[in-house]
Enzyme design. Structure first.
Site, PDB file in Angstrom:
ATOM      1  N   SER A 293       3.992   6.421  -8.648  1.00 14.01           N
ATOM      2  CA  SER A 293       4.175   7.589  -9.497  1.00 14.01           C
ATOM      3  C   SER A 293       5.442   8.389  -9.162  1.00 14.01           C
ATOM      4  CB  SER A 293       2.924   8.445  -9.354  1.00 14.01           C
ATOM      5  OG  SER A 293       2.791   9.303 -10.419  1.00 14.01           O
ATOM      6  N   ASP A 304      18.209   2.861 -10.402  1.00 13.87           N
ATOM      7  CA  ASP A 304      18.855   2.738 -11.712  1.00 13.87           C
ATOM      8  C   ASP A 304      20.276   3.308 -11.724  1.00 13.87           C
ATOM      9  OD1 ASP A 304      16.673   1.449 -12.603  1.00 13.87           O
ATOM     10  OD2 ASP A 304      16.088   2.912 -14.134  1.00 13.87           O
ATOM     11  N   LYS A 318       2.973   2.716 -11.289  1.00 14.50           N
ATOM     12  CA  LYS A 318       2.270   3.690 -12.125  1.00 14.50           C
ATOM     13  C   LYS A 318       3.278   4.448 -12.969  1.00 14.50           C
ATOM     14  CE  LYS A 318      -0.421   7.741 -12.529  1.00 14.50           C
ATOM     15  NZ  LYS A 318      -0.538   9.081 -12.023  1.00 14.50           N
TER      16      LYS A 318
END
Lengths: 556, 551
Positions: A293, A304, A318
């Site tokens: 999460s 990223d 999640k």
């Protein structure tokens, strides 16, 4: 778990006012279906409460129904009755009124696992390994950890009397004053090499970003030129804290995460609104399969944007966001309202809860359905299965003997005994058990029950049973016998085969008796494969840069 | 295997209460119910409105209700409107249809059974026919539930079926008119031996006692002096039918069973209302682990009254009574309202569901907790574990190879081909496959795809996984391989090892094609251990009497 409490609540309240069904064409049908089902529920609930053969508790029955209903959606959509509210608040704020110690239960005994430094338990001299026998005169025998935990908690400044038994000291009485306990999100940070700082982030309650920022600041002052952020085992928490922590490492105004759900008002893009703290310092993020999460948002942003290297194991996966909604009678509903997408555009949710199997379980998203995305520098990453680390380190698995010693609490007990006989030990970093000391431990084990049945041995028993019931036993009896001989273990031999692991874990236990969590963390570094990999990578800036640019990562 | 009628373990009494029972509850309980309802409703609304995906309100509600009721016991059920028809069929044994049992396997729907009275039989459909289209709708790859809906309909309506028949190249079209189909509670009755009559009772719908009585009268005319009542696999049904069947053997005014629950108004005793049909006739009841509920009332009553001998296996142990209650929008809830007690005073409920916490484990009652009771003659019997047979017979279990051949339709397909080659066969009771014919089947199988994973192989696989996890696999790899090899070799000769039971299944399927279900039941008698035990007992009436006397 991500709970965008305050903000989302505002959004949702707004929605109720503006009429919720405006977003679907078949509004009236759906509205009718909801009403119809509610009507059926009401009649059914009354009938069952009235006519069922046994007396039933309506509140419990309702909760069972609600839980079943929500479980059919996903594991994160939960009903929180008023009586669980305090625990729920602690989960989001990290705060509660208590004595500041983790407790555990073994064989019906309540044991102090770890007092937090500076809080009442620690100040009053409660030690790791102490057994709490009674609280305010109430004996704890047979009580569960949850029950004991309720007794320990209470309003700040109230007094609490503990009866404690300590190895070598007998029974002790102590009176403590409860205090507001703030569980640290960053329980440990320090320099781990001449220019490498380490930050352990175990949670995302309110204030997490501030704690990380402070740790970064202090480490830099100590000369940190490279940072390791440890997110292993961090289950997540508040979305806002994840955004703010990501913000520390990326340029202002860059997109951090966006949420998308059925209700349009939920759709939002969150950006780095604050000035960044440090966009250059080489960074390694440690992850494992329990990093979930909010942890995955931070690690995902780092990956990223090619801002740092992920080392460890694949994360949990999640990618769902929950909103907390206020219900009648002070109850709450935590409901999944959105999926979140990290900067490359991927959602890392691993299990597909939009489809359920007959038994209620959900499957992982099929490999063939996973889509490729690109990080800022063009490295290929995938959605649908958590975050894959850039440098994978296999998860440490202990041998059955080691697990047996841990489960039966023998390392714990021996550490208590050791602590009762040695008033002080060397500094945590330097502390090691000698060979003679290990042999003392082995002798001590002689009259203890530490035998175990390995999973393989258990499986073999099942195998024999099925062979008998299916009538193949007589045919394969000889072969099974040979297998059995090979499978059988020797616990004494195991103590020397797995000595390295056992000794290390025993040292951890002992050090925690003298130097609490800090000492424990320091000693754990010795056998930390992920951390070693991080130091190695950070030791060669060439390798580090390569890890962030080479994009040939076949991960499927 | 799909049947048009699903049976569940149900006992339904036709008692309906009309008083508002909440009236005598304490106020705080009433408040608790109201509060719970409000909270549930709120959660439900929130989820429908705000959940990330679009959800079906009816499905979400059903999941909630099912989960709630499951925490009580498996028999308290919510029946939504679209399942009401099936539910009614369970009670009445009636539905509008063409009277076939079909089986859908790998997308193909094939007729596997019907009786002579069925519209399907009369229209010329055959067992083995694959139904491809119904009224122009292709049903291949539809779910059994969807197909079930398509088949059922009002009596008198027509159905057009497109079928393919094995051995024929072109499709055939049939027009069949739906009728009211009554599933027989007594699918078979006949004489087992001279003086020994046999009645198979497979359900307890509204006509059960009438069917048993009719069969009884017919058998008496055929010279029956002793009766075998077969309750094996009978899941139960209406309590009143059980009472009426008991009545046949004991006469008027005897209490068969009484029910007790929280709501006092439901507590009642069920007494026999009519005259006995035969007070003296020796009775044997055949029971197994799937004989439940109303079956257990009949068998339990006769055991407690020392009026019959139970042969077989311990029964299921369902001692709970349900009533249906109407809800809004044509849906219903079936609620367990009482436990029932048979004449010795025992309740035979085997699993204690009274711990209603969600996820509570409900174990079978430990043998040590069961209490002794006395039958009329003073024999000791126990509560809490179903009914124990007076003469136990070990249950038979088919080998995996046999169930595989049945499930994958290979026995069925072979028999379809066999029927194409044989105009007629010997009478049902006498029919047997020769060894050469069995070899022909084995030969035929060689070209077929079928595979089965024995539990042994599954366990072995699990062991390998554990070993890999515990990093001991390399150490035991050789031994594992040798077990595997031996298993492969053992499986290769399964067709020989389990020849007797495979051959029997083939024979039964063949007999079904020529003589339908009646013939099939007759063909089993010879090899039916419980039936043979009953015949043996009836040959030794001194033993029968001694067993009942408890000596």
């Amino acid at each position: 778990m991500i709970t965008k409490k305050t903000k989302m609540l505002g959004i949702a309240l707004l929605l109720v006012v503006s009429g919720l069904f405006a977003f679907k064409p078949s509004t009236n049908d759906k509205y009718f279906e909801i009403q119809k089902n509610l009507d059926i529920f009401a009649t059914l609930f009354k009938e069952v409460n009235t006519y069922y053969v046994d007396e039933i508790n309506p509140t419990k029955l309702m909760k069972t129904g609600v839980d079943a209903m929500l479980k059919s959606l996903d594991p994160y959509t939960n009903y929180i009755p008023e009586e669980d509210l305090a625990d729920y608040r602690t989960m989001t704020t990290g705060q509660y009124g208590g004595i500041g110690a983790t407790i555990g239960n073994r064989n019906g005994k309540t044991l102090v696992i770890m007092p937090y430094e500076g809080f009442p338990a620690h100040k009053a001299g409660l030690k790791v390994g102490d057994e709490i026998i009674a609280i305010d005169g109430i004996p704890l025998k047979g009580k569960s950890t949850t029950e004991v935990s309720k007794l320990l908690k209470g309003a700040p400044r109230t007094a609490i009397k503990l009866k404690v038994s300590r190895v070598g000291k007998g029974n002790l009485q102590m009176t403590l004053k409860r205090q507001t306990i703030q569980i640290d999100n960053v329980p440990f940070y320090d320099m781990i090499a001449s220019d490498v700082g380490y930050i352990q982030l175990t949670d995302f309650t309110q204030g997490a970003s501030r704690e990380v920022r402070k740790a970064l600041h202090k480490l830099k002052a100590k000369g940190a030129k490279k940072i390791v952020l440890d997110l292993r085992g961090n289950p997540g928490g508040l979305l806002s804290e994840a955004i703010n922590i990501s913000n520390l490492f990326i340029e202002r105004n860059q997109e951090v995460v966006s949420t998308k759900g059925k209700v349009k008002e939920i759709n939002q893009t969150y950006r780095a609104l604050n000035r960044s703290y440090d966009t250059k310092t080489p960074l390694v993020v440690l992850t494992n399969n329990r990093s979930a999460s909010a942890s995955e948002i931070v690690a995902g942003v780092v990956q990223d944007y090619d801002r740092g290297v992920l080392i460890g194991q694949n994360t949990f996966g999640k990618g769902l966001v929950q909103t907390t909604r206020l219900l009648a009678y002070n109850a709450r509903l935590k409901v999944t309202t959105a999926k979140y997408y990290i900067p490359s555009g991927r959602c890392i949710q691993a299990l597909d809860y939009s489809k359920h199997n007959a038994d209620g379980s959900a499957d992982k998203i099929a490999d063939s359905l996973k889509k490729a995305f690109k990080t800022k520098s063009g490295r290929v990453v995938y959605d649908g299965n958590g975050l894959a680390p850039d440098v994978e380190i296999k998860e440490k698995v202990y041998a059955p003997i080691v697990n047996s010693l841990l489960d039966k609490g023998l390392l714990f007990d021996y550490a208590n005994l050791y602590a009762s006989k040695n008033s002080s030990i060397a500094k945590a970093e330097a502390f090691k058990l000698t060979e003679a000391e290990y042999q003392t431990f082995v002798r001590w084990l002689q009259n203890k029950n530490y035998d175990y049945v390995t999973e393989v041995e258990k499986s073999l028993k099942t195998l024999e049973k099925t062979a008998k019931s299916e009538k193949y036993f007589s045919r394969i009896k000889g072969e099974l016998g040979n297998l059995k001989t090979r499978v059988s273990h020797n616990k004494e031999k195991d103590l020397s085969t797995f000595k390295k692991d056992i000794k290390h874990l025993l040292e951890l236990e002992i050090v925690s008796r003298y130097y609490l969590n800090k000492g424990l963390t320091k000693v754990s570094f010795r056998a930390d494969a992920e951390l070693k990999a991080a130091l190695k990578l950070l030791g060669s800036m060439n390798d580090y840069k390569q890890a962030l640019t080479i994009s040939k990562k076949a991960r499927k | 295997m799909k049947k048009f009628i699903k049976k569940k373990y149900i006992v339904i009494t036709a008692v309906f209460l009309f008083v508002g029972l909440l009236a005598f509850r304490p106020i705080d309980k009433y408040f608790e119910i109201a509060k719970s309802m409000e909270l549930y409703a709120q959660v439900y609304r929130e989820v429908n409105q705000n959940y990330v995906d679009d959800v079906s309100p009816s499905t979400v509600m059903k999941n909630g209700l099912d989960g709630m009721l499951k925490s009580l016991d498996p028999y308290t059920n919510y029946i939504p409107e679209d399942e009401i028809e099936d539910y009614r069929t369970q009670n009445t044994g009636q539905y509008g249809g063409i009277g076939v049992v079909s089986r859908t396997y790998k997308g193909k729907t094939i007729i596997v059974k019907y009786d002579k009275a069925s519209p399907a039989y009369k229209a010329g459909l055959k067992i083995g026919d694959e139904i491809v289209e119904v009224d122009g709708i292709n049903i291949q790859n539809k779910s059994t539930k969807e197909i079930d809906k398509i088949f059922k309909g009002q009596a008198g309506t027509k159905m057009s079926l497109m079928i393919t028949r094995p051995g024929e190249t072109t499709r055939k079209k049939f027009e069949v008119t739906r009728q009211n189909i009554k599933i027989q509670d007594v699918p078979y009755s006949g004489m087992l031996a001279s003086e020994v009559g046999y009645i198979k009772l497979q359900g307890f719908t509204r006509t059960a006692s009438k069917e048993v009585k009719d069969a009884f009268k017919k058998l008496k005319k055929e010279g029956m002096k002793k009766l075998v009542l077969d309750l094996r696999g009978n899941p139960g049904g209406l309590v009143i039918e059980a009472v009426n069947i008991c009545n046949m053997f004991v006469g008027r005014g005897v209490e068969v069973v009484n029910t007790k629950g929280k709501v006092k108004d439901f507590n009642r005793g069920y007494k026999t209302m009519g005259e006995a049909m035969d007070l003296e006739i020796p009775v044997v009841l055949l029971l197994n682990g799937n004989s439940a509920s109303a079956s257990e009332i009949v068998a339990g009553f006769l055991q407690d009254s020392d009026r019959g001998i139970i042969i077989g296996q311990r029964s299921f142990g369902k001692g709970l009574v349900q009533i249906p209650r109407p809800l809004s929008y044509n849906s219903q809830v079936k609620i367990t309202t009482a436990k029932y007690y048979i004449p010795s005073g025992r309740c035979i409920q085997a699993i204690d569901y009274s711990d209603h916490d969600a996820g509570a484990l409900h174990d079978r009652m430990a043998d040590s907790l069961k209490k002794p009771f006395k039958t009329k003659n003073g024999r000791t019997v126990y509560d809490g574990v179903g009914l124990d047979p007076d003469v136990p017979v070990k249950a038979r279990k088919l080998a995996l190879i046999t169930t595989t051949l049945l499930e994958q339709g290979l026995i069925f397909d072979y028999v379809t081909a066999y029927v194409g080659k044989h105009k007629k066969i010997k009478p049902a009771k006498a029919f047997q496959l020769s060894n050469a014919e069995y070899q022909d089947f084995v030969q035929w199988l060689k070209g077929k795809q079928y595979s089965y994973t024995t539990k042994v192989e599954k366990s072995l696989k699990a062991l390998v996984e554990k070993a890999k996890k515990e990093k001991t696999y390399s150490k035991i790899k050789a031994q594992i391989e040798s077990v595997k090899k031996k298993m492969t070799a053992s499986k290769a000769i399964d067709l020989t090892t389990f020849k007797a039971e495979i051959k029997q299944q083939l024979e039964l399927e063949i007999v079904l094609r020529y003589y339908l279900e009646e013939g099939q039941i007759e063909a089993t008698f010879e090899r039916d251990k419980e039936v043979q035990e009953a015949l043996k007992l009836f040959k030794n009436m001194a033993r029968y009497r001694k067993l009942l006397a408890g000596k």
